[in-house]
Design an enzyme around this catalytic site. Structure first.
Site, PDB file in Angstrom:
ATOM      1  N   CYS B  78       0.832  -1.214   0.000  1.00 40.51           N
ATOM      2  CA  CYS B  78       0.000   0.000   0.000  1.00 40.51           C
ATOM      3  C   CYS B  78       0.868   1.266   0.000  1.00 40.51           C
ATOM      4  O   CYS B  78       1.611   1.478  -0.941  1.00 40.51           O
ATOM      5  CB  CYS B  78      -0.999  -0.029   1.149  1.00 40.51           C
ATOM      6  N   HIS B 178      -3.889  -4.287  -0.034  1.00 39.71           N
ATOM      7  CA  HIS B 178      -3.543  -4.727   1.320  1.00 39.71           C
ATOM      8  C   HIS B 178      -3.478  -6.242   1.332  1.00 39.71           C
ATOM      9  O   HIS B 178      -4.471  -6.910   1.611  1.00 39.71           O
ATOM     10  CB  HIS B 178      -4.586  -4.230   2.318  1.00 39.71           C
ATOM     11  N   GLU B 180      -2.319  -8.103   3.436  1.00 41.40           N
ATOM     12  CA  GLU B 180      -2.545  -8.664   4.778  1.00 41.40           C
ATOM     13  C   GLU B 180      -4.026  -8.931   5.073  1.00 41.40           C
ATOM     14  O   GLU B 180      -4.341  -9.678   5.989  1.00 41.40           O
ATOM     15  CB  GLU B 180      -1.929  -7.749   5.846  1.00 41.40           C
TER      16      GLU B 180
END
EC number: 2.4.2.-
Lengths: 251, 196
Positions: B78, B178, B180
């Site tokens: 990001c 993102h 994650e």
């Protein structure tokens, strides 16, 4: 293509999910971490946890729950309820929440929206708006929809955006719990006027209601609770239904 | 030594990256110490928030001089990806320059909200980080600024226009999304990174 999001909402009290009709008559619908895991696996695009516990002890339980959820699911989740300061937000983000949602505290102190956006970035600040049509006017309500304010909903939505909110979570108290469908007109009015995404909430009873809210209602995401918790609409079926009707959906 | 070293600096919430690594059972340390970063096995450079503030934090720690010279596998996510580029329109700031690409704001277009928030697909893969990921799979985005398509683009996403979902050059890997919180796809990318 960016997809429309399906978001199950888990109302939390003492670490367990509850959901009532029109926000009263709470029923226990199960273990929150387990539900979160199932939803993520079934293809939910995001989750929202709304904490309705007011006690200090309950808040500690919430942080533990958030941390467990963060270690369990691999999709974004938002936590709301009882948040009124930078410190509250910081604790939740550290515990693993991806976004936080504020409601009554934003109405009480609109400056809080700007402060949080400045401190953590707009991308993790969701402002929830509970609205009810009263005397010919869409009126913002607080305290779980119990207390009317002087704020008109569409202009409040604009102010919230101008102050730096990253998303709006719009709940119509008129449709919430009815299962008669989302408040399409109001959602469309707010969403077409907003530069930020609008999550529509309140009234989902069948799959067509989601189709309607993404088309007529112009919503970016649709949120519901009990119809998912009680397996009335399985998320995979809902997403397939929407995809077949040319709604952009992540399968 | 932990498998992954996460760079600590003032750019929002790095916790979700740590928890993502916990979920796939990868050991990590979180540090802003230059010697620990230089001797790390693999590095993740997360980021949310505003580019010029994040760059200031890197400059204050001297990390702006260190990062471009690192030789180990390095993954920016990001805002971490945006900082690896040459310049960002967000706060009009010069960034680390690993990728010779400017970061610019999405142009306004009817029917498209900014920031882009939600799941969008990636395609046209040219990276080993995407092994096991299918063309058209979805990842989670939340951003207003983007890297245009360039020779270093290794995955493409379309929002308002086609742009770089991922960049890659030598030991530097970067994703705009993102990873994650991008479901099984995001986890696969982390697993592939750990295996490099």
């Amino acid at each position: 293509m960016l997809t429309k999001r399906i978001i199950p909402c888990l109302d939390i009290k003492n670490g367990r999910t509850v959901k009532g009709t029109n926000f009263v008559n709470l029923r226990d619908a199960g273990d929150a971490v387990e539900l979160a895991r199932i939803y993520a696996k079934e293809g939910a695009d995001e989750l929202v946890f709304l904490d309705i516990t007011a006690t200090v002890e309950g808040r500690k339980t919430l942080l533990e729950l958030v941390n467990k959820v963060a270690h369990t699911i691999n999709i974004p989740f938002t936590v709301g309820g009882g948040i009124s300061s930078v410190a509250d937000v910081s604790a939740l983000l550290n515990a693993g929440a991806d976004k936080i949602s504020i409601n009554s505290s934003a109405v009480r102190n609109p400056e809080l929206i700007s402060e949080l956006a400045q401190e953590f970035g707009s991308q993790c600040i969701v402002v929830a708006i509970d609205t009810r049509y009263v005397d010919g006017k869409h009126t913002v309500h607080t305290h779980g929809g119990r207390k009317p304010t002087d704020l008109e909903t569409i202009s409040w939505a604009k102010e919230v955006e101008d102050r730096g909110a990253g998303e709006l979570l719009l709940t119509s108290m008129d449709t919430d719990g009815t299962k008669d469908g989302f408040a399409l007109e109001l959602t469309a009015a707010i969403s077409s006027n907003a530069g930020i995404p609008v999550i529509a909430s309140g009234g989902a009873g069948n799959m067509e209601h989601f189709y309607d809210v993404f088309t007529t209602g112009k919503a970016d995401a649709g949120l519901a609770a009990s119809i998912f918790h009680f397996k009335e609409i399985p998320i995979p079926d809902l997403k397939l239904y929407l995809k077949e009707r040319d709604i952009s959906i992540r399968l | 030594m932990p498998e992954i070293t996460i760079i600590k600096y003032n750019a929002g919430n790095v916790m979700s990256v740590m928890y993502a690594l916990d979920r796939i059972g990868v050991s990590y340390q979180l540090t802003d110490k230059i010697e620990d970063i230089q001797s790390a096995e693999k590095i993740i450079f997360p980021g949310v928030g505003e580019a010029s503030t994040a760059m200031k934090s890197l400059r204050d720690n001297g990390l702006d001089k260190v990062i471009p010279d690192l030789k180990q596998p390095f993954l920016g996510t990001c805002v971490g990806m945006q900082l690896l580029c040459k310049h960002s329109e967000e706060g009009d700031v010069n960034c680390l320059g690993v990728f010779d690409i400017p970061i610019v704001k999405f142009p306004k277009k009817e029917g498209f909200k900014i920031p882009q928030t939600g799941w969008n697909s990636i395609s046209d893969f040219k990276s080993e980080l995407l092994n096991g990921v299918r063309d058209g799979d979805y990842v989670y985005y939340n951003h207003s600024f983007y890297a245009p398509i360039s020779a270093e683009t290794v995955a493409t996403t379309d929002y308002i226009l086609p742009y770089s979902g991922m960049l890659q050059k030598d030991n530097f890997y970067a994703c705009q999304f993102h990873s994650e919180i991008s479901g099984d796809v995001g986890e696969q990318i982390f697993k592939n990174f750990v295996k490099l």
